[in-house]
Design an enzyme around this catalytic site. Structure first.
Site, short mmCIF file in Angstrom:
data_model
loop_
_atom_site.label_atom_id
_atom_site.label_comp_id
_atom_site.label_asym_id
_atom_site.label_seq_id
_atom_site.Cartn_x
_atom_site.Cartn_y
_atom_site.Cartn_z
N SER A 1 -8.68 -7.67 -1.95
CA SER A 1 -8.29 -6.44 -1.26
C SER A 1 -7.63 -5.45 -2.21
CB SER A 1 -7.33 -6.76 -0.10
OG SER A 1 -8.01 -7.41 0.95
N PHE B 1 -7.56 -0.85 11.23
CA PHE B 1 -8.78 -0.12 10.87
C PHE B 1 -9.40 -0.81 9.66
CE2 PHE B 1 -10.86 3.14 8.23
CZ PHE B 1 -11.82 3.59 9.13
N HIS C 1 -6.89 -8.82 8.21
CA HIS C 1 -7.10 -7.76 7.22
C HIS C 1 -5.88 -6.86 7.15
CE1 HIS C 1 -11.37 -7.92 5.86
NE2 HIS C 1 -11.42 -8.78 6.85
N PRO C 2 -5.53 -6.40 5.95
CA PRO C 2 -4.37 -5.52 5.80
C PRO C 2 -4.70 -4.09 6.21
CG PRO C 2 -5.46 -5.79 3.69
CD PRO C 2 -6.20 -6.69 4.68
N ALA D 1 -15.49 -1.04 4.76
CA ALA D 1 -15.90 -1.53 3.44
C ALA D 1 -15.70 -0.39 2.45
CB ALA D 1 -17.35 -1.99 3.47
N VAL D 2 -14.55 -0.38 1.79
CA VAL D 2 -14.17 0.77 0.97
C VAL D 2 -15.10 0.99 -0.21
CG1 VAL D 2 -11.74 0.67 1.65
CG2 VAL D 2 -12.52 -0.62 -0.35
N GLU E 1 -10.41 -3.84 -4.19
CA GLU E 1 -11.25 -2.96 -3.36
C GLU E 1 -10.53 -1.65 -3.05
OE1 GLU E 1 -13.40 -6.84 -1.33
OE2 GLU E 1 -11.79 -5.78 -0.28
N GLN E 2 -9.28 -1.74 -2.66
CA GLN E 2 -8.56 -0.52 -2.32
C GLN E 2 -8.32 0.34 -3.56
OE1 GLN E 2 -5.35 -0.52 0.45
NE2 GLN E 2 -6.11 -2.29 1.62
#
Length: 470
Positions: free
Chosen positions: A387, A422, A370-371, A425-426, A390-391
């Site tokens: 990703s 870290f 995961h980034p 789930a954004v 999501e971000q």
């Protein structure tokens, strides 16, 4: 491994039935016509009938006529049918006949009355006998002969089918004929649904063994007509309330001439007919009308089913659900998959099982795949599409310089302490709550954070699957 049974059905959100005239419930009456089609040595059977009569503890008589059993079935034809015919025509409520073809052939006057009343005559098989031990070819031939004889006797092909005493092959064999608008050899739902058999999309209209007068002849069962009325009323009241709340269903009621046709039993049915006529929004169709409505209003659409996919296709579609960890999908595909897994929750479950059963080292690898949040990969445009979306959805692509510096510091401190990025789930958060969680969780011990990070990875996977599947 593949599991054939469907435990999911429509899931938590069944379709709105959209019954005609916005009916809140469809109440459908079935009259099983079996008299003259039951086991009897006169019919070439090895023994007499023993099923669904008022004879306590009835057993088959091998090679003999059972005079008492025969006379009970004869009551259904001679008296019970006509009492029911008067009741339903007098109330202007149509019924669907499940007609055993050989019984229909032996009861021409009753068939004429069914047709005159415009009742649907569906097929109840060739004979009222068990199919469970029939070889497949024998059963296929029996189904074909039932269709032929029914058409010859009634004048029209049956459009609905219900065997009752079926085998594991019955529904498939009937569907393969391509002859039926619906099949009713299931008891698994309150709404019609579709099943796929090869190229055939077959409508299933579930039937009932509980709102059924057969329980006058089984234990536990009904004793009086009032017992039957009370049960039907309670079932109707629940379904009517559900329909009033926007979730209309179907209520099937099963009847037999030799059972409910007795005066003391019929009184409860007559009371129920009077009861439901006091409500608005009650549709009392024949089964074929339900089939026609469902086919028009809810036509079947085929989807690619995860449980039926080859591993390569399964991995192609779901290998990226856990970030850069296609091995999870590969292992999940080897688990027992069935119709219950043809949805977001189902695929999520098997992917999580594969993830949870992996070693700590393997799961750590997933975490490290995961980034960082708002990190260097994001700035360089090197995140996966999932990703990135999501971000961005949480506003992490629109940080101020101060916010970006704060995220960078927290990312570095977190990885230095725990050994993995870290993860959160954004989609459950906004920018402020993400930052608050980051600052709170960085102080946890690494075992606690490992457990939490794994849960967050599963939550991210859940969101991603909800984008792809029902």
């Amino acid at each position: 491994m593949r599991y054939a049974r469907d435990m999911r059905g429509y899931g938590p959100k069944p379709p709105h039935a959209q019954w005609p005239n916005d009916a809140k419930v469809a109440v459908q009456f079935v009259l099983n016509y079996e008299e003259g089609g039951e086991n009897c040595v006169l019919h070439g059977d090895a023994a007499s009938e023993a099923f669904l009569s008022d004879i306590p503890g009835a057993a088959q008589w091998q090679g003999q006529r059972h005079w008492n059993m025969e006379s009970i079935y004869e009551y259904g034809a001679r008296a019970g049918f006509w009492r029911l015919h008067r009741l339903f025509t007098g109330n202007d409520i149509p019924v669907t006949i499940y007609g055993v073809a050989s019984a229909l052939a032996r009861n021409p006057e009753q068939v004429a009355a069914m047709k005159a009343a415009d009742w649907e005559i569906a097929s109840h098989g060739l004979k009222w006998v068990e199919h469970k031990d029939m070889p497949e070819e024998e059963e296929r031939a029996s189904i074909a002969e039932a269709i032929r004889l029914h058409t010859e006797v009634v004048g029209d092909r049956p459009r609905g089918w219900y065997t009752g005493r079926c085998s594991e092959n019955t529904v498939r064999l009937v569907a393969e004929t391509g002859a039926f608008d619906y099949i009713s050899d299931t008891y698994d739902d309150d709404l019609p649904y579709w099943r796929e058999y090869g190229d055939r999309d077959q409508l299933i209209i579930p039937y009932t063994l509980e709102a059924n007068d057969m329980r006058f002849a089984t234990a536990p069962g009904w004793v009086t007509g009032q017992d039957f009325f009370t049960y039907l009323k309670d079932a109707f009241d629940v379904l009517y309330a559900e329909g009033s709340e926007g979730a209309p269903k179907m209520m099937s009621i099963g009847l037999h001439c030799r059972l409910i046709g007795r005066p003391g039993k019929l009184a409860g049915l007559a009371q129920f007919l009077e009861y439901i006529q006091g409500f608005d929004g009650v549709w009392t169709p024949r089964r074929i009308e339900i089939a026609e409505h469902w086919a028009q209003t809810h036509p079947h659409t085929r989807i690619e089913q995860p449980s039926q996919m080859e591993q390569s296709r399964f991995v192609e579609l779901y290998g990226g659900i856990f970030e850069h960890s296609a091995w999870i999908a590969e292992r999940a595909h080897k688990l027992e998959l069935g119709p219950a897994h043809d949805c977001a929750a189902g695929v999520h479950n098997v992917l999580c099982r594969a993830f949870r059963s992996a070693s700590d080292e393997e799961r750590l690898g997933v975490l490290n795949a995961h980034p960082d949040l708002a990190g260097k990969l994001a700035a360089a445009g090197r995140l996966t599409a999932e990703s990135t979306s999501e971000q961005a959805g949480a506003g992490l692509d629109m940080l101020t310089d101060a916010e970006r510096d704060q995220f960078t510091k927290l990312n570095n401190d977190y990885v230095a302490k725990h050994g993995f990025p870290f993860i959160i789930a954004v989609r459950d958060h906004d920018k402020a709550s993400i930052m608050a969680a980051f600052e709170r969780r960085i102080g946890n011990d690494s075992d606690t954070e490992f457990t939490e990070a794994c849960k967050q990875v599963e939550r991210i996977a859940e969101f991603r699957l909800m984008d792809l599947l029902p």
